[in-house]
Scaffold this motif. Structure first.
Motif, PDB file in Angstrom:
ATOM      1  N   ALA A   1       0.468   4.167  -2.775  1.00 55.07           N
ATOM      2  CA  ALA A   1       0.267   5.575  -2.404  1.00 55.07           C
ATOM      3  C   ALA A   1       1.341   6.471  -3.002  1.00 55.07           C
ATOM      4  O   ALA A   1       1.059   7.611  -3.393  1.00 55.07           O
TER       5      ALA A   1
ATOM      6  N   THR B   1     -11.533   4.010  -5.391  1.00 60.82           N
ATOM      7  CA  THR B   1     -11.262   2.603  -5.689  1.00 60.82           C
ATOM      8  C   THR B   1     -12.518   1.925  -6.225  1.00 60.82           C
ATOM      9  O   THR B   1     -13.547   1.879  -5.549  1.00 60.82           O
TER      10      THR B   1
ATOM     11  N   ALA C   1      -8.670   5.377   0.825  1.00 59.67           N
ATOM     12  CA  ALA C   1      -8.031   6.517   1.478  1.00 59.67           C
ATOM     13  C   ALA C   1      -6.906   7.062   0.604  1.00 59.67           C
ATOM     14  O   ALA C   1      -6.514   8.227   0.725  1.00 59.67           O
ATOM     15  N   ILE C   2      -6.407   6.210  -0.298  1.00 56.38           N
ATOM     16  CA  ILE C   2      -5.348   6.621  -1.221  1.00 56.38           C
ATOM     17  C   ILE C   2      -5.934   7.277  -2.466  1.00 56.38           C
ATOM     18  O   ILE C   2      -5.472   8.337  -2.915  1.00 56.38           O
TER      19      ILE C   2
ATOM     20  N   ARG D   1      -9.014  -4.748   2.136  1.00 59.70           N
ATOM     21  CA  ARG D   1      -8.162  -3.546   2.123  1.00 59.70           C
ATOM     22  C   ARG D   1      -8.895  -2.330   1.555  1.00 59.70           C
ATOM     23  O   ARG D   1      -8.277  -1.309   1.270  1.00 59.70           O
ATOM     24  N   TYR D   2     -10.198  -2.447   1.369  1.00 60.53           N
ATOM     25  CA  TYR D   2     -10.933  -1.381   0.690  1.00 60.53           C
ATOM     26  C   TYR D   2     -10.774  -0.018   1.364  1.00 60.53           C
ATOM     27  O   TYR D   2     -10.517   0.982   0.686  1.00 60.53           O
ATOM     28  N   GLU D   3     -10.939   0.039   2.670  1.00 63.66           N
ATOM     29  CA  GLU D   3     -10.854   1.324   3.365  1.00 63.66           C
ATOM     30  C   GLU D   3      -9.472   1.951   3.200  1.00 63.66           C
ATOM     31  O   GLU D   3      -9.347   3.160   3.012  1.00 63.66           O
ATOM     32  N   GLN D   4      -8.439   1.133   3.253  1.00 62.85           N
ATOM     33  CA  GLN D   4      -7.076   1.643   3.082  1.00 62.85           C
ATOM     34  C   GLN D   4      -6.851   2.128   1.655  1.00 62.85           C
ATOM     35  O   GLN D   4      -6.212   3.155   1.432  1.00 62.85           O
ATOM     36  N   LEU D   5      -7.383   1.380   0.702  1.00 62.06           N
ATOM     37  CA  LEU D   5      -7.200   1.745  -0.697  1.00 62.06           C
ATOM     38  C   LEU D   5      -7.950   3.025  -1.048  1.00 62.06           C
ATOM     39  O   LEU D   5      -7.414   3.910  -1.711  1.00 62.06           O
TER      40      LEU D   5
ATOM     41  N   ASP E   1      -9.204  -7.780  -2.931  1.00 65.17           N
ATOM     42  CA  ASP E   1      -8.779  -6.720  -2.018  1.00 65.17           C
ATOM     43  C   ASP E   1      -9.894  -6.136  -1.164  1.00 65.17           C
ATOM     44  O   ASP E   1      -9.757  -5.033  -0.635  1.00 65.17           O
TER      45      ASP E   1
ATOM     46  N   LEU F   1       0.811  -1.214   0.000  1.00 63.78           N
ATOM     47  CA  LEU F   1       0.000   0.000   0.000  1.00 63.78           C
ATOM     48  C   LEU F   1       0.849   1.270   0.000  1.00 63.78           C
ATOM     49  O   LEU F   1       0.439   2.292  -0.559  1.00 63.78           O
ATOM     50  N   GLU F   2       2.025   1.211   0.591  1.00 64.30           N
ATOM     51  CA  GLU F   2       2.902   2.381   0.576  1.00 64.30           C
ATOM     52  C   GLU F   2       3.370   2.673  -0.846  1.00 64.30           C
ATOM     53  O   GLU F   2       3.435   3.834  -1.265  1.00 64.30           O
TER      54      GLU F   2
END
Length: 324
Positions: free
Chosen positions: A119, A146, A142-143, A136-140, A133, A115-116
């Motif tokens: 980003a 999605t 946020a970038i 990981r939806y919330e993390q993605l 994924d 994810l880094e």
């Protein structure tokens, strides 16, 4: 009193300005001129497996997290800035032009992206699926916005349409689909027409390192292409779990018999059992084997391609092997 009136006027003026900006932003959700005149970023709403998502009308920095999304983007003329690779490979599928993939940044393995790294590419759109994924939806998101399809594989045509909508390439998508349909008709004619195709039973056998041998059913990517061609399928395919595959040990490989058998291997052929099984008596006793109708094909194309560019190459290879 005068001071109070002036303050009230300033508040009303601010509210009027905010209202004007809101209306301008709403107008930008369609790709009209109003958004560009206001300077607001133009977006549109896409319905995804995770709900409605606002995406840029013309995304410029797209990250794709699976082979289907990569195929869709390149098929539609979009150059991704980042993408994932499979666990068994450290590069993008070789069926895709090297000139189109050499500048795509590797962002990790499918279903395990870094994810880094994602980003760091500053994407304005991420394409993936819930099955890969979802966790990981919330993390993605946020970038970047999605867009997730529900799954991959048999739903590849529907997924392509969603990708096209997210990328703003619906017109290009119509041409891709029309060209594919024409290609299917051409190949069907080349192998003898619809009646001969229906009378010819085809199986697809995949050897997988660390798993049983898979006799592919009808609810998967390659199954849908065979269905488009109108090919016959052996009865064993109807026993496939969830329509996907009927898994067998090498001792039951005779269940894979058909007029024609295509095979591929995921991982090391020896560890996947392909070498031993295909040198065994049961395999050599298959009708397809006796008739010289067993064809080895590239797993990364026939199974993992999952898109229209892959499908066109599969159709060409299918025709060549069936008529060769």
């Amino acid at each position: 009193m005068a001071t109070s009136l002036r303050r009230r006027g300033l508040v009303l003026g601010a509210l009027s300005l905010a209202g004007a900006l809101t209306l301008s932003a709403c107008g930008s959700s369609d790709s009209g001129d109003k958004g560009s005149r206001s300077g607001a970023a133009k977006t549109h709403t896409v319905k995804t497996a995770m709900g409605d998502v606002e995406v840029p009308v013309n995304p410029k920095r797209v990250v794709v997290l699976d082979t289907g999304e990569l195929d869709s983007a390149l098929t539609l003329g979009v150059q991704p800035v980042g993408g994932t690779h499979s666990a068994s490979e450290d590069s993008f599928p070789s069926y895709l032009p090297a000139s189109r993939t050499k500048n795509i940044k590797q962002v990790g393995e499918i279903a395990n992206p870094n994810l880094e790294t994602v980003a760091s590419l500053k994407p304005d759109l991420i394409l993936t699926s819930k099955v890969r994924d979802g966790e990981r939806y919330e993390q993605l998101r946020a970038i970047a916005p999605t867009v997730m399809t529900e799954s991959t594989g048999s739903a590849w045509k529907e997924n392509f349409q969603l990708h096209a909508e997210a990328l703003g390439k619906q017109a290009e998508a119509k041409k891709v689909v029309a060209d594919y349909d024409a290609h299917v008709a051409k190949v069907t004619e080349a192998i003898g027409g619809k009646e001969k195709a229906a009378a010819t039973e085809v199986n697809f056998v995949r050897f997988v390192e660390g798993a049983d041998i898979r006799i592919y059913g009808k609810q998967n990517y390659i199954g849908s292409i065979l269905a488009d061609l109108g090919m016959g399928r052996p009865a064993i395919t109807d026993k496939a779990k969830d329509g996907f595959s009927y898994d067998v040990s090498p001792e039951k490989i005779d269940l894979a018999d058909a007029d024609v058998v295509f095979t591929s291997t995921y991982g090391d052929p020896a560890k996947a059992g392909a070498t031993k099984t295909m040198n065994g008596g049961l395999w050599k006793g298959l009708k397809a084997s006796k008739d010289g109708k067993v064809f080895k094909v590239d797993d990364r194309l026939w199974i993992a391609g999952i898109g229209y560019t892959a499908a066109d190459k599969i159709l060409d290879e299918f025709q060549a092997k069936m008529t060769g």
